[in-house]
Motif scaffolding. Structure first.
Motif, mmCIF file in Angstrom:
data_model
loop_
_atom_site.group_PDB
_atom_site.id
_atom_site.type_symbol
_atom_site.label_atom_id
_atom_site.label_comp_id
_atom_site.label_asym_id
_atom_site.label_seq_id
_atom_site.Cartn_x
_atom_site.Cartn_y
_atom_site.Cartn_z
ATOM 1 N N GLY A 138 -14.454 4.337 -56.510
ATOM 2 C CA GLY A 138 -15.402 5.448 -56.606
ATOM 3 C C GLY A 138 -16.596 5.322 -55.693
ATOM 4 N N VAL A 139 -16.700 4.239 -54.940
ATOM 5 C CA VAL A 139 -17.836 4.018 -54.032
ATOM 6 C C VAL A 139 -17.324 3.901 -52.605
ATOM 7 N N MET A 140 -17.899 4.686 -51.706
ATOM 8 C CA MET A 140 -17.575 4.581 -50.289
ATOM 9 C C MET A 140 -18.761 3.955 -49.576
ATOM 10 N N ARG A 141 -18.554 2.827 -48.944
ATOM 11 C CA ARG A 141 -19.642 2.084 -48.321
ATOM 12 C C ARG A 141 -19.485 2.073 -46.800
ATOM 13 N N ILE A 142 -20.478 2.632 -46.110
ATOM 14 C CA ILE A 142 -20.570 2.513 -44.659
ATOM 15 C C ILE A 142 -21.862 1.773 -44.365
ATOM 16 N N LYS A 143 -21.743 0.556 -43.910
ATOM 17 C CA LYS A 143 -22.896 -0.316 -43.701
ATOM 18 C C LYS A 143 -23.423 -0.163 -42.285
ATOM 19 N N MET A 144 -24.742 0.012 -42.178
ATOM 20 C CA MET A 144 -25.396 0.133 -40.880
ATOM 21 C C MET A 144 -26.116 -1.177 -40.565
ATOM 22 N N PHE A 145 -25.968 -1.655 -39.312
ATOM 23 C CA PHE A 145 -26.591 -2.896 -38.901
ATOM 24 C C PHE A 145 -27.605 -2.636 -37.793
ATOM 25 N N SER A 146 -28.827 -3.100 -38.015
ATOM 26 C CA SER A 146 -29.870 -3.069 -36.997
ATOM 27 C C SER A 146 -30.670 -4.358 -37.161
ATOM 28 N N GLY A 147 -30.703 -5.172 -36.138
ATOM 29 C CA GLY A 147 -31.314 -6.487 -36.233
ATOM 30 C C GLY A 147 -30.292 -7.557 -35.873
ATOM 31 N N ARG A 148 -30.533 -8.770 -36.319
ATOM 32 C CA ARG A 148 -29.629 -9.878 -36.006
ATOM 33 C C ARG A 148 -29.380 -10.682 -37.283
ATOM 34 N N GLY A 149 -28.106 -10.982 -37.537
ATOM 35 C CA GLY A 149 -27.804 -11.757 -38.724
ATOM 36 C C GLY A 149 -26.324 -11.866 -39.011
ATOM 37 N N VAL A 150 -26.028 -12.274 -40.239
ATOM 38 C CA VAL A 150 -24.659 -12.494 -40.695
ATOM 39 C C VAL A 150 -24.494 -11.842 -42.067
ATOM 40 N N ARG A 151 -23.327 -11.256 -42.290
ATOM 41 C CA ARG A 151 -23.033 -10.648 -43.583
ATOM 42 C C ARG A 151 -21.636 -11.070 -44.032
ATOM 43 N N TRP A 152 -21.472 -11.296 -45.334
ATOM 44 C CA TRP A 152 -20.157 -11.586 -45.890
ATOM 45 C C TRP A 152 -20.050 -10.969 -47.284
ATOM 46 N N TYR A 153 -18.855 -10.694 -47.684
ATOM 47 C CA TYR A 153 -18.630 -10.259 -49.062
ATOM 48 C C TYR A 153 -17.242 -10.688 -49.498
ATOM 49 N N GLY A 154 -17.086 -10.832 -50.802
ATOM 50 C CA GLY A 154 -15.800 -11.137 -51.407
ATOM 51 C C GLY A 154 -15.604 -10.248 -52.619
ATOM 52 N N MET A 155 -14.395 -9.759 -52.819
ATOM 53 C CA MET A 155 -14.127 -8.837 -53.922
ATOM 54 C C MET A 155 -12.767 -9.146 -54.545
ATOM 55 N N ILE A 156 -12.733 -9.220 -55.869
ATOM 56 C CA ILE A 156 -11.511 -9.466 -56.622
ATOM 57 C C ILE A 156 -11.246 -8.278 -57.534
ATOM 58 N N SER A 157 -10.008 -7.787 -57.506
ATOM 59 C CA SER A 157 -9.594 -6.671 -58.359
ATOM 60 C C SER A 157 -8.483 -7.131 -59.288
ATOM 61 N N TYR A 158 -8.533 -6.630 -60.541
ATOM 62 C CA TYR A 158 -7.527 -6.992 -61.542
ATOM 63 C C TYR A 158 -7.066 -5.730 -62.264
ATOM 64 N N HIS A 159 -5.755 -5.566 -62.372
ATOM 65 C CA HIS A 159 -5.156 -4.439 -63.089
ATOM 66 C C HIS A 159 -4.428 -4.961 -64.320
ATOM 67 N N PHE B 170 -23.765 -9.681 -36.488
ATOM 68 C CA PHE B 170 -24.304 -8.526 -35.781
ATOM 69 C C PHE B 170 -25.572 -8.895 -35.032
ATOM 70 N N ASP B 171 -25.762 -8.233 -33.907
ATOM 71 C CA ASP B 171 -26.957 -8.427 -33.080
ATOM 72 C C ASP B 171 -27.276 -7.093 -32.422
ATOM 73 N N ALA B 172 -28.158 -6.327 -33.065
ATOM 74 C CA ALA B 172 -28.560 -5.007 -32.572
ATOM 75 C C ALA B 172 -30.086 -4.979 -32.488
ATOM 76 N N PRO B 173 -30.674 -5.136 -31.291
ATOM 77 C CA PRO B 173 -32.132 -5.264 -31.152
ATOM 78 C C PRO B 173 -32.923 -4.087 -31.713
ATOM 79 N N SER B 174 -32.343 -2.889 -31.734
ATOM 80 C CA SER B 174 -33.073 -1.729 -32.240
ATOM 81 C C SER B 174 -32.088 -0.712 -32.803
ATOM 82 N N SER B 175 -32.626 0.356 -33.381
ATOM 83 C CA SER B 175 -31.776 1.398 -33.960
ATOM 84 C C SER B 175 -31.022 2.177 -32.884
ATOM 85 N N ASP B 176 -31.451 2.087 -31.629
ATOM 86 C CA ASP B 176 -30.737 2.781 -30.552
ATOM 87 C C ASP B 176 -29.333 2.221 -30.355
#
Length: 358
Positions: free
Chosen positions: A292-313, A274-280
């Protein structure tokens, strides 16, 4: 300060089905507070004051063939009215909706929830129109437009305002395993901004900046167990106030990978840039998270994000989820502020959750 005010609220609803396709209803609500609320002045002079409020309303819902007409009107003790009316049509290849709304500036009901541009059911007039057209089975066009007006000063705006939202979405399935999406969204909304007169004195003016976003997304299912999603999105901000808010552009790219490794195991991951110079020109993305968790991630600034998730039933009773995520900012040395401030450029989070069904 706690325990300074007690509120008692009661009410009810009554409905009549004149036929399978025709419904009429009435609602009633009364609220009392242990201490009167003092009336405010200025732009808040129409907010609720006193110790008692009654809200009564009527609503209807009529369906005839491929058309549905619905609406509601309510009145409170101050005399303020809130009204909505809509038309929904399903004409096979074309679906259409029209929704009109009018909320008086002195309508007072803190428990009301209705369609609108801003929070609260008051001080707003608007017309929403939506259309979905499917010319062929594999392709669909969706468009909506929302025009609204605020007759009275609101939030931080010292004057009445207005705005317009527009969205166009095109979806096409090339084959069973490949689907593409193109989306364009534009918003123009009055805002208060700091400026100055010819003598250099500060003053407030109303401006109408345009916020536009463009998105391209591709979903691919190379096999039954693997799903890939690629997205690139641009955000544009344009204003006439060049002295304190420049025209800007934001960018978000991400790659999703989902793998149903076995009947009981599932792995999901995402890499984002992501590369967002300002909140505008900030950008948002919906993320998969623990149950049970709903995640909406907001990006402002410049960088990299990653995630990994494992589910087991296990035996339909135990559901275990592990998620590891990292966000790196290359434009700052401190993330957040106050008690939530993180020293450094990396934000690391690990989550482990166990759910047991009885």
């Amino acid at each position: 300060v706690r325990d300074q005010l007690v509120e008692y609220t009661h009410g009810g609803a009554l409905g009549f089905h004149l036929s399978k396709s025709m419904f009429f209803g009435a609602t009633f609500q009364k609220s009392n507070t242990s201490q009167p609320i003092i009336q405010k002045g200025g732009r808040e002079q129409f907010d609720f004051s006193g110790s008692s409020n009654i809200v009564a309303g009527l609503n209807f819902d009529i369906t005839q063939s491929k058309y549905n007409v619905f609406g509601e009107v309510a009145r409170c003790s101050s005399g303020g009215l809130a009204s909505t009316a809509g038309l929904l049509a399903d004409l096979s290849a074309i679906e259409f909706i029209l929704l009109w709304r009018r909320y008086d500036r002195d309508f007072q009901n803190r428990y009301a929830f209705a369609f609108g541009e801003k929070n609260g059911v008051e001080n707003e007039k608007g017309l929403y129109m939506g259309l979905r057209w499917r010319p062929i089975r594999e392709t669909s066009f969706s468009i909506y437009s929302d025009c609204y007006r605020f007759p009275w000063p609101y939030n931080n705006n010292p004057m009445p305002g207005s705005g317009h939202d527009f969205l166009c979405l095109i979806e096409h399935k090339f084959r069973q395993a490949i689907k593409a999406q193109v989306r364009l969204r534009s918003e123009i909304k009055n805002q208060a901004a700091d400026s100055y007169d010819p003598f250099g004195n500060d003053k407030k003016i109303i401006v109408s900046p345009r916020k536009t976003s463009a998105r391209i997304q591709i979903d691919i299912d190379p096999s039954r167990s693997v799903h890939l999603r690629s997205r690139i999105e641009f955000s544009f901000f344009k204003t006439s106030l060049s002295h304190n808010r420049e025209n800007q552009t934001g960018l978000l790219m991400y790659q999703d990978f989902s793998w149903q490794m076995a009947k009981k195991f599932r792995f999901q991951s995402r890499w984002s840039f992501f590369d967002a110079p300002s909140s505008d020109v900030r950008l948002y993305q919906f993320e998969n998270d623990v149950p049970g968790v709903m995640r909406i991630k907001m990006f402002s600034g410049r960088g990299v994000r990653w995630y990994g998730m494992i589910s087991y039933h296990w035996r339909k009773k135990l559901h275990a989820t592990i998620k590891v995520e990292n966000t790196y900012y290359d434009d700052r040395d401190v993330i957040g502020s106050g008690y939530d401030a993180i020293s450094g450029s990396n934000e690391n989070i690990a989550t482990i959750q166990f759910d047991w069904r009885f």
